[in-house]
Design a protein around this motif. Structure first.
Motif, PDB file in Angstrom:
ATOM      1  N   VAL A   1       1.251  -1.510  -0.298  1.00 56.11           N
ATOM      2  CA  VAL A   1       0.006   0.008  -0.064  1.00 56.11           C
ATOM      3  C   VAL A   1       1.210   1.216  -0.269  1.00 56.11           C
ATOM      4  O   VAL A   1       0.438   2.275  -0.544  1.00 56.11           O
ATOM      5  N   ARG A   2       1.959   1.350   0.733  1.00 53.32           N
ATOM      6  CA  ARG A   2       2.989   2.109   1.032  1.00 53.32           C
ATOM      7  C   ARG A   2       3.371   2.595  -0.404  1.00 53.32           C
ATOM      8  O   ARG A   2       3.694   3.813  -0.925  1.00 53.32           O
ATOM      9  N   ASP A   3       3.614   1.823  -1.323  1.00 55.49           N
ATOM     10  CA  ASP A   3       4.758   1.529  -2.144  1.00 55.49           C
ATOM     11  C   ASP A   3       3.794   1.824  -3.319  1.00 55.49           C
ATOM     12  O   ASP A   3       4.768   3.161  -4.262  1.00 55.49           O
ATOM     13  N   ARG A   4       2.167   2.830  -3.690  1.00 53.67           N
ATOM     14  CA  ARG A   4       1.324   2.492  -4.295  1.00 53.67           C
ATOM     15  C   ARG A   4       1.809   4.435  -4.136  1.00 53.67           C
ATOM     16  O   ARG A   4       1.234   4.635  -5.295  1.00 53.67           O
ATOM     17  N   ALA A   5       1.592   4.826  -2.961  1.00 50.37           N
ATOM     18  CA  ALA A   5       1.717   5.631  -2.550  1.00 50.37           C
ATOM     19  C   ALA A   5       2.947   7.069  -2.688  1.00 50.37           C
ATOM     20  O   ALA A   5       3.159   7.988  -2.550  1.00 50.37           O
TER      21      ALA A   5
END
Length: 485
Positions: free
Chosen positions: A408-412
């Motif tokens: 999720v963080r990578d996508r952000a």
């Protein structure tokens, strides 16, 4: 089935206790007791059960207003007073918005129970799947009731009447959840991973709701196992660009596990909220534009403004911030001719919920009530974060929990976290808030995880909302009120 139109069966369901309606039926015409005689009869009745999903717009906006994510807003401190009271934590058993939630969820349950009551009338191809969809929808409505009110009366065998309410007590929420677990396990067995029509319930949606119900009970190993089935199914993936998820042109995308369908071409007015086919919350949450070029957006009523605190909780490099929250100062700086009304100046923050902002479209009747923005009820990123929490808090696998959070963080556009144990738990809580801001989950996440200290004016009684007073009276005063109210 056509989920955009409300068929004649809904009139039958809605009026099933209306004596005048029953009296004027010509002899031999169908009524509620002899309706189910064909597959299409069951399909039309199921449309009626799906239809009440449209009313959950209220649940979602209250889930933000009651939290520390946003304020109530509106035109003045008395605009939609029921919502203002919830924002201020001064709501009572006479709050009209809470009664609407109670009534609308039970209306959906009663419609679902109508099918259950007559489920053995005939056999037809696809019956097991239809009944499974119906069980999911009933479970969804009950799960909303338990989130708001805790122990609630449990009706499972037939339509709900005043007479029935006067013979049944509030059921402990553990027993309600047990019923939902059993129903969803049946539904999961009989649902496909993919449906041919947007908005229809799938196996993934049923697994997701079951996993969420386990999580709400702190049944972390069960939640982890159930949510993992959704992840390893390969049916869903994160959208590459977070900024595209909530566009009207990108509804029912690869990240959507369950999505409430709305329609802007046929709708309501302030005199007929029950006629709604559009997403009412969207018009309420838009800025009060008054002039200039503010395309592609249109004006709204300035409710549910995110706080400065939540905006500043995002790091500058977090791609979710500007896709989730409209910074009005920055917006106007780029378009000097835009003018707007602050509305309730006490609650004006300079920010608006961009995920559910009203777009200019060819909507009918009152344009503030019929916007077509679908509600992304369960997203794949929510699944990943719930699974991360379950694996972490169960002690089963912090490595897997971290991996899911980092997806999720990578996508952000953010760096990976490397924490574990209780530090990882806190990181997951933070990530849930940032990822899901504006989507109606925050207040209930705060209550279930004990993060209510940051909610203004919150007291111990506010972990639950009060049972509407008039509903207690209609039930013959047999239901006890929630503590503190």
């Amino acid at each position: 089935m056509n989920f955009r139109k409300i068929t004649a069966i809904i009139l039958i369901i809605t009026c099933m206790s209306c004596e005048d309606y029953l009296e004027i039926l010509p002899e031999g015409q169908e009524n509620t007791e002899n309706y189910f005689n064909s597959k299409s009869d069951y399909e039309d009745a199921l449309v009626g059960v799906y239809d009440l999903l449209s009313t959950t717009y209220l649940n979602n906006i209250l889930g933000e207003i009651a939290s520390d994510n946003s304020l109530c807003g509106g035109e003045s401190p008395t605009d939609v007073l029921d919502w203002q009271q919830i924002d201020d934590m001064t709501h009572t058993p006479d709050n009209g918005a809470l009664r609407s939630v109670f009534q609308q969820m039970y209306a959906g349950i009663s419609r679902a129970n109508y099918i259950v009551e007559f489920q053995d009338n005939i056999e037809f191809d696809g019956k097991e799947q239809l009944l499974a969809e119906n069980l999911f929808l009933r479970s969804y409505y009950y799960s909303e009731l338990v989130k708001f009110f805790g122990d609630v009366p449990l009706y499972v065998d037939g339509r709900i009447s005043i007479e029935a309410s006067q013979t049944i007590d509030r059921t402990p929420k553990a027993d309600v959840y047990a019923q939902l677990e059993a129903d969803l396990l049946i539904a999961i067995e009989n649902l496909p991973w993919q449906q041919g029509q947007n908005g229809r319930v799938t196996k993934g949606a049923a697994l997701a709701l079951l996993g969420k119900i386990y999580l709400y009970q702190d049944k972390f190993p069960e939640a982890a196992n159930t949510l993992e089935q959704v992840i390893i199914s390969g049916q869903y993936q994160l959208a590459e660009d977070f900024g595209t998820i909530f566009l009207n042109s990108n509804e029912n995308n690869q990240e959507s596990v369950f999505e409430v369908q709305y329609f802007g071409g046929e709708g309501a007015s302030f005199d007929c909220f029950q006629c709604v086919e559009g997403n009412i919350a969207v018009g309420y949450m838009g800025p009060r534009f008054s002039g200039g070029n503010f395309a592609p957006f249109t004006s709204g009523f300035a409710f549910n403004p995110p706080t400065e605190e939540i905006y500043n909780s995002f790091s500058a490099e977090d791609e979710r911030r500007d896709a989730s929250i409209l910074n009005m100062e920055a917006f106007v700086a780029e378009r000097p001719g835009v003018t707007f009304n602050f509305g309730n100046t006490n609650d004006y923050t300079g920010y608006y919920n961009k995920k559910y902002i009203p777009y200019a479209e060819a909507n009918e009747n009152d344009s503030n009530l019929t916007h077509s923005n679908n509600y992304r009820a369960i997203r794949y990123s929510d699944i990943l974060l719930m699974a991360a929490e379950a694996f972490n808090r169960s002690g089963l696998n912090d490595v897997k929990a971290r991996n899911y959070v980092n997806l999720v963080r990578d996508r952000a556009g953010l760096e990976d976290i490397e924490t574990s144990g209780s530090n990882l738990t806190q990181d997951i809580f933070i990530e849930r808030r940032l990822e899901l801001v504006g989507e109606g989950h925050r207040f209930f996440d705060q209550v279930r995880t004990g993060q209510t200290n940051s909610i203004p004016n919150f007291s111990a009684k506010n972990i639950l909302f009060p049972i509407p007073r008039i509903e207690i009276e209609l039930a013959g005063n047999r239901w006890e009120q929630n503590s503190g109210y």
